[in-house]
Design a protein around this motif. Structure first.
Motif, PDB file in Angstrom:
ATOM      1  N   ASP A 116       2.503  -4.018  14.138  1.00 29.98           N
ATOM      2  CA  ASP A 116       2.540  -2.807  14.946  1.00 29.98           C
ATOM      3  C   ASP A 116       1.945  -3.007  16.333  1.00 29.98           C
ATOM      4  N   SER A 151       1.215   3.639  10.414  1.00 29.65           N
ATOM      5  CA  SER A 151       2.334   2.797  10.816  1.00 29.65           C
ATOM      6  C   SER A 151       3.635   3.570  10.676  1.00 29.65           C
ATOM      7  N   ASP A 153       6.411   2.202  10.094  1.00 29.07           N
ATOM      8  CA  ASP A 153       7.205   1.486   9.086  1.00 29.07           C
ATOM      9  C   ASP A 153       6.259   0.980   8.009  1.00 29.07           C
ATOM     10  N   ALA A 156       7.247  -2.309   5.959  1.00 31.49           N
ATOM     11  CA  ALA A 156       7.229  -3.542   6.748  1.00 31.49           C
ATOM     12  C   ALA A 156       5.802  -3.975   7.081  1.00 31.49           C
ATOM     13  N   THR A 157       4.945  -3.009   7.408  1.00 29.85           N
ATOM     14  CA  THR A 157       3.562  -3.357   7.748  1.00 29.85           C
ATOM     15  C   THR A 157       2.816  -3.861   6.515  1.00 29.85           C
ATOM     16  N   LYS A 198       1.686   6.113   6.217  1.00 25.92           N
ATOM     17  CA  LYS A 198       2.936   6.440   6.894  1.00 25.92           C
ATOM     18  C   LYS A 198       2.655   7.475   7.972  1.00 25.92           C
TER      19      LYS A 198
END
Length: 314
Positions: A116, A151, A153, A156-157, A198
């Motif tokens: 990020d 984040s 995403d 993905a993180t 999220k």
């Protein structure tokens, strides 16, 4: 992945930049119960009396509010070098190659960007700060417990921290309507040193500070409430991690938490669970906290962090 094979051992400190330096410094060194151990023009290094870390929060005066970095520890300089080689081979953007650190306690470390665009530091050989056991009813933080990061995403993180830094998933919060909303990640047997939430943008969700025990946690929570600081949520006890919580806003709108009794895991036997956070007993086992709702949740989205950039998806 167990703690015996990781290159990262624990959470060290979180560094914040803020426009109103004096107000932020007064909050953390005053009602929040940290101790200023070093200062320079526009810089304040704040330690927990019970922690061997040189400092657990650094405040820097800046035009924009931002997260400067999150710092983790490694066991040896060789582990720092091994991590640097691994990150470079995977295409992770290195900010500062391994070398001597000029922050209090010195040491040997490197800095790099996460997925990020946050700055992460990993260091070893930092001098141990003289510290002591807290007395009964001494309601100040023992140490920095964990950091939670927003984040855009979540999946993905989480995958990035698993792949590159060997964090392991402890538990997940989810709901039938929103899907997964938080992953609790560990780098040692503590249930989480890091969690990924999220959110609509990259930012700090909250910083959590460990208290000596339930008595000290409640006394500290009461002191901050009486100070007039805005309480967001609590006191209560989460199901995931089994830790207590009271959340407040610091003077710049960052969410900060007092907690205690965060669960220690047998990593070889642990299996992650998915908890439905729409169930009241998941967010608060005790039922003493104000209800978790959309307004409470949005407080921890925080402002867009000006200190991050859009990193390549490695």
């Amino acid at each position: 992945m167990t703690s015996r094979t990781r290159l990262i051992t624990h959470l060290r400190h979180v560094d914040l930049a803020v426009p109103d330096f004096a107000r932020q410094r007064d909050f953390y060194a005053g009602v929040w119960g940290l101790q200023e151990v070093a200062t320079d023009t526009g810089l304040s290094f704040l330690a927990a009396v019970g922690s061997p870390e040189q400092y657990i929060v650094r405040i820097r005066e800046a035009a924009d509010k931002r997260l400067d970095l999150v710092a983790f520890g490694a066991a040896t300089p060789a582990d720092v070098d091994a991590l640097a080689a691994r990150l470079a081979a995977s295409g992770v953007r290195i900010i500062r190659e391994p070398g001597a650190l000029d922050t209090p306690g010195g040491g040997y470390g490197l800095r790099f960007f996460d997925l990020d665009g946050r700055t992460i530091e990993v260091s070893a050989d930092v001098a141990v700060r003289p510290h002591r056991r807290l007395e009964e009813k001494e309601a100040v933080p023992v140490r920095l417990s964990h950091v939670v990061l927003n984040s855009p995403d979540l999946a993905a993180t989480r995958a990035w921290y698993e792949k590159h830094l060997d964090f392991a998933l402890s538990d997940t919060l989810s709901s039938p309507h929103m899907g997964d909303v938080m992953h609790f990640m560990r780098c040692n047997p503590q249930h989480h040193s890091l969690a990924i939430a999220k959110g609509p943008h990259a930012s700090v969700h909250h910083l959590s500070f460990e208290m000596r025990g339930i008595e000290e946690y409640m006394r500290g929570s009461g002191r901050v409430i009486r100070s007039g600081a805005r309480k967001i949520w609590g006191p209560g006890r989460h199901l995931a991690g089994d830790n207590t919580f009271t959340y407040f806003l610091d003077p710049h709108g960052n969410t900060v938490e007092y907690t205690t009794e965060l669960e220690l895991l047998d990593e070889d036997a642990w299996h992650p669970s998915v908890y439905d956070f729409s169930q009241p007993e998941v967010t608060d086992q005790w039922g003493t906290a104000n209800p978790m709702n959309e307004l409470v949740a949005k407080e921890s989205f925080n402002d867009v962090d000006r200190g991050v950039f859009v990193a390549p998806p490695v």
